[in-house]
Design a protein around this motif. Structure first.
Motif, PDB file in Angstrom:
ATOM      1  N   VAL A  66       0.646  -1.090  -0.008  1.00  0.00           N
ATOM      2  CA  VAL A  66       0.223  -0.060  -0.142  1.00  0.00           C
ATOM      3  C   VAL A  66       0.918   1.308   0.053  1.00  0.00           C
ATOM      4  CG1 VAL A  66      -2.050  -1.093   1.077  1.00  0.00           C
ATOM      5  CG2 VAL A  66      -0.384   0.006   2.661  1.00  0.00           C
ATOM      6  N   GLU A  67       0.264   2.753  -0.295  1.00  0.00           N
ATOM      7  CA  GLU A  67       1.163   3.251  -0.452  1.00  0.00           C
ATOM      8  C   GLU A  67       1.967   3.903   1.088  1.00  0.00           C
ATOM      9  OE1 GLU A  67       0.607   7.889  -1.804  1.00  0.00           O
ATOM     10  OE2 GLU A  67      -0.975   6.378  -2.388  1.00  0.00           O
ATOM     11  N   GLY A  68       2.844   4.254   0.779  1.00  0.00           N
ATOM     12  CA  GLY A  68       3.462   4.575   2.238  1.00  0.00           C
ATOM     13  C   GLY A  68       4.471   3.561   3.101  1.00  0.00           C
ATOM     14  N   GLN A  69       3.639   2.161   2.443  1.00  0.00           N
ATOM     15  CA  GLN A  69       4.347   1.007   3.113  1.00  0.00           C
ATOM     16  C   GLN A  69       5.846   0.769   3.447  1.00  0.00           C
ATOM     17  OE1 GLN A  69       2.435  -2.365   2.470  1.00  0.00           O
ATOM     18  NE2 GLN A  69       3.654  -3.760   3.893  1.00  0.00           N
ATOM     19  N   VAL A  70       5.803   0.981   5.317  1.00  0.00           N
ATOM     20  CA  VAL A  70       7.774   0.473   4.899  1.00  0.00           C
ATOM     21  C   VAL A  70       8.377  -0.690   5.928  1.00  0.00           C
ATOM     22  CG1 VAL A  70       7.989   3.015   4.635  1.00  0.00           C
ATOM     23  CG2 VAL A  70       8.075   2.154   7.474  1.00  0.00           C
ATOM     24  N   ARG A  71       9.274  -1.154   5.921  1.00  0.00           N
ATOM     25  CA  ARG A  71      10.198  -2.203   6.643  1.00  0.00           C
ATOM     26  C   ARG A  71       9.795  -2.430   7.793  1.00  0.00           C
ATOM     27  NH1 ARG A  71      13.110  -5.387   1.552  1.00  0.00           N
ATOM     28  NH2 ARG A  71      10.948  -7.178   1.585  1.00  0.00           N
ATOM     29  N   CYS A  72      10.643  -0.528   7.934  1.00  0.00           N
ATOM     30  CA  CYS A  72      10.474  -0.063   9.030  1.00  0.00           C
ATOM     31  C   CYS A  72      10.657   1.360   9.400  1.00  0.00           C
ATOM     32  CB  CYS A  72      12.144  -0.379   9.924  1.00  0.00           C
ATOM     33  SG  CYS A  72      13.097   0.157  11.688  1.00  0.00           S
ATOM     34  N   GLY A  73       9.842   2.258  10.727  1.00  0.00           N
ATOM     35  CA  GLY A  73       9.797   3.428  10.216  1.00  0.00           C
ATOM     36  C   GLY A  73      10.263   4.362  10.636  1.00  0.00           C
ATOM     37  N   LEU A  74      10.446   5.592  10.676  1.00  0.00           N
ATOM     38  CA  LEU A  74      11.770   6.739  10.993  1.00  0.00           C
ATOM     39  C   LEU A  74      11.804   6.286  12.425  1.00  0.00           C
ATOM     40  CD1 LEU A  74      12.688   8.937   9.311  1.00  0.00           C
ATOM     41  CD2 LEU A  74      11.623  10.367   9.793  1.00  0.00           C
ATOM     42  N   HIS A  75      13.222   6.394  12.781  1.00  0.00           N
ATOM     43  CA  HIS A  75      14.030   6.292  14.028  1.00  0.00           C
ATOM     44  C   HIS A  75      15.150   6.293  13.528  1.00  0.00           C
ATOM     45  CE1 HIS A  75      15.005   2.213  12.974  1.00  0.00           C
ATOM     46  NE2 HIS A  75      15.714   2.534  13.595  1.00  0.00           N
TER      47      HIS A  75
END
Length: 216
Positions: A66-75
């Motif tokens: 899906v649009e914007g899906q990531v494997r690991c979020g910003l941190h």
């Protein structure tokens, strides 16, 4: 064997790289203060929460993304220094620059390591060394994956999180920047284990992942 090689990296990098990069106003006594805060890494007797982890990002069907899906979020990482090993030229890890744009971060040769500074190292150096926000995304762009490929392959990383000793007191050191300007003590003294526990609370309970959000 790989773990045993990793446990010595925080002290080596602090002494050879961090110490030399901050040599303006950074005497050997100050370097020793930094090194004294990572004495318990890898000793196996408690007192330090450094950890070696294997990160596996599973394969995903392209149609399921899906649009914007990531494997690991910003941190940001919390501690001292993080060391990452990935297969050469494997894309996906991106780091946010101070001007706001993102760049790909990857190993170029077998045996290369990616090094991230942690939030506590940022505080210890009065922001001279900064913890860069980063995330793991699905690689994009020409030549990464064929558009005919129905499944995006898994990605795999070996990560050593080098942390300061639990009882280490973290406060901004009396050092100077390259233009000889004194570093302002922006951060109050705290114990490493207390900060680590608080950040876990921030992320997994409150959903706040970046150090900037804590300083607002």
């Amino acid at each position: 064997m790989l773990y045993l090689r990793c446990v010595n990296l925080p002290q080596k990098v602090l002494k050879r790289k961090v110490g030399s990069n901050l040599k303006q106003g950074l005497g050997m006594e100050t370097v020793e203060v930094m090194l004294d805060k990572v004495r318990c890494v890898g000793r196996g007797e408690g007192g330090n929460v450094s950890a070696f982890r294997c990160a596996l990002y599973p394969q995903v069907k392209r149609n399921d993304l899906v649009e914007g899906q990531v494997r690991c979020g910003l941190h940001c990482d919390y501690g001292c220094l993080t060391f990452i090993y990935k297969a050469p030229f494997e894309k996906g890890l991106i780091s946010k620059q101070r001007r706001g744009d993102f760049v790909d971060v990857y190993c170029k040769e077998e045996g290369d390591l990616i090094v991230n500074a942690g939030e506590m190292l940022q505080m210890l150096t009065g922001d001279l060394i900064r913890a860069a926000p980063h995330q793991v995304v699905f690689p994009q762009g020409p030549g990464v994956f064929s558009p005919l490929l129905k499944t995006i392959p898994y990605a795999f990383s070996l990560i050593f999180f080098g942390n300061f000793d639990d009882e280490a007191e973290i406060e901004t050191l009396d050092i100077r920047s390259e233009n000889n300007a004194s570093v302002v003590n922006r951060y109050e003294k705290f114990k490493a284990k207390d900060y680590f526990t608080r950040r876990l609370q921030n992320v997994f309970v409150e959903g706040r992942g970046l150090v900037e959000e804590l300083l607002e």
